[in-house]
Design an enzyme around this catalytic site. Structure first.
Site, PDB file in Angstrom:
ATOM      1  N   ALA A  69      27.676 -16.363 135.069  1.00 21.82           N
ATOM      2  CA  ALA A  69      28.601 -16.146 133.964  1.00 21.82           C
ATOM      3  C   ALA A  69      28.030 -16.757 132.691  1.00 21.82           C
ATOM      4  CB  ALA A  69      29.959 -16.765 134.284  1.00 21.82           C
ATOM      5  N   GLY A 114      28.761 -15.348 139.204  1.00 19.25           N
ATOM      6  CA  GLY A 114      29.385 -14.047 139.028  1.00 19.25           C
ATOM      7  C   GLY A 114      28.487 -12.903 139.402  1.00 19.25           C
ATOM      8  N   GLU A 117      28.825 -12.537 143.079  1.00 15.68           N
ATOM      9  CA  GLU A 117      30.145 -11.943 143.311  1.00 15.68           C
ATOM     10  C   GLU A 117      30.138 -10.449 143.015  1.00 15.68           C
ATOM     11  OE1 GLU A 117      33.532 -15.085 142.386  1.00 15.68           O
ATOM     12  OE2 GLU A 117      32.024 -15.103 140.804  1.00 15.68           O
ATOM     13  N   GLU A 137      28.795 -22.747 141.500  1.00 12.89           N
ATOM     14  CA  GLU A 137      29.872 -23.164 140.605  1.00 12.89           C
ATOM     15  C   GLU A 137      30.235 -24.636 140.731  1.00 12.89           C
ATOM     16  OE1 GLU A 137      30.367 -18.693 140.939  1.00 12.89           O
ATOM     17  OE2 GLU A 137      29.825 -20.334 142.292  1.00 12.89           O
TER      18      GLU A 137
END
Length: 262
Positions: A69, A114, A117, A137
């Protein structure tokens, strides 16, 4: 057709294969809010376009699929904005997973946070030998917010998922293959061709049946649905289709079926 600030959208009309490329190479294709919205719009457009039969998702360049991210953007969020961002990311990634057209992630480099993901939301993952996966994270005092805790456990099992989430360890491509996180590992130079060949094989099958297979598998992981019931309903639905009639007739006549998706 929509144009995108953060994506490349390239449809090969001859094959029906759409290639969506996350295109922020100066940021290692990191996801910000604008990129996530572009991804949602692009996949919505693709699902609605009859000319699109299968989707290949990749990242620009050879360093990263999506390296995570946009940390600068994340750092500016308050609690309410963070909750909304997570819910929006989950919604868009969920729509990728729930789509009736097969999606392959061609993971050409780092797929972290992300990015991991996003790859896991695709129906299949093919990695280059240089790809790396991880959910780092906890190093930032965060947890995954776009479905990573759920899909990682589905793909690699609860115990290994917890280990990877809590240690933030990065997984090399060969280890990702052994864990079941990816379907195939190929040399970087062969990645896109391999993915196109795999999609081409799938697109030779009955489109309705392909979509119903995806729906039935997804139903197993959805607490609001019953997987076996979904499978039985899909099985019955096939019997009303032209593709079932064509498929069985072609089999009996010992010829290649010509499916129409009806």
């Amino acid at each position: 057709m929509t144009t995108f600030a953060t994506l490349l959208y390239d449809l090969d009309t001859a094959s029906g294969i759409l290639t969506i490329t996350v295109n922020r190479p100066d940021k290692l294709n990191a996801l910000n809010a604008a990129t996530i919205e572009d991804i949602g719009t692009a996949f919505g457009q693709a699902q609605a376009d009859a000319k699109v039969r299968g989707i290949l998702l990749t990242g620009s360049g050879e360093k990263a699929f999506v390296a995570g991210a946009d940390i600068v953007e994340l750092a500016g969020l308050d609690v309410l904005a963070a909750r909304r961002a997570a819910e929006r990311g989950q919604e868009i990634f969920g729509r990728i997973e729930a789509g009736a057209k097969p999606v392959i992630a061609a993971v050409n480099g780092f797929a972290l946070g992300g990015g991991c993901e996003l790859a896991m939301a695709c129906h299949m993952r093919v990695a280059s030998s240089t790809a790396r996966f991880g959910q780092p994270e906890v190093n930032l005092g965060l947890i995954p917010g776009y479905g990573g805790t759920q899909r990682l456990a589905q793909l690699v099992g609860k115990g290994k998922a917890i280990e990877l989430l809590l240690t933030a360890d990065m997984v090399k491509a060969d280890q990702a293959l052994s864990l079941g996180l990816v379907n195939h590992v190929v040399p970087q130079a062969e990645l896109l061709d391999f993915c196109r060949q795999l999609l081409t094989r799938i697109l030779g099958k009955a489109p309705l049946a392909v979509g119903l297979c995806l729906d039935s598998v997804n139903a197993y992981y959805d607490q609001q649905r019953h997987g076996y019931q979904t499978e039985a309903e899909g099985f019955a639905r096939c019997f009303a289709s032209d593709d079932f009639k064509e498929g069985t007739t072609a089999f009996l006549e010992k010829r290649q079926a010509a499916f129409t998706g009806n």
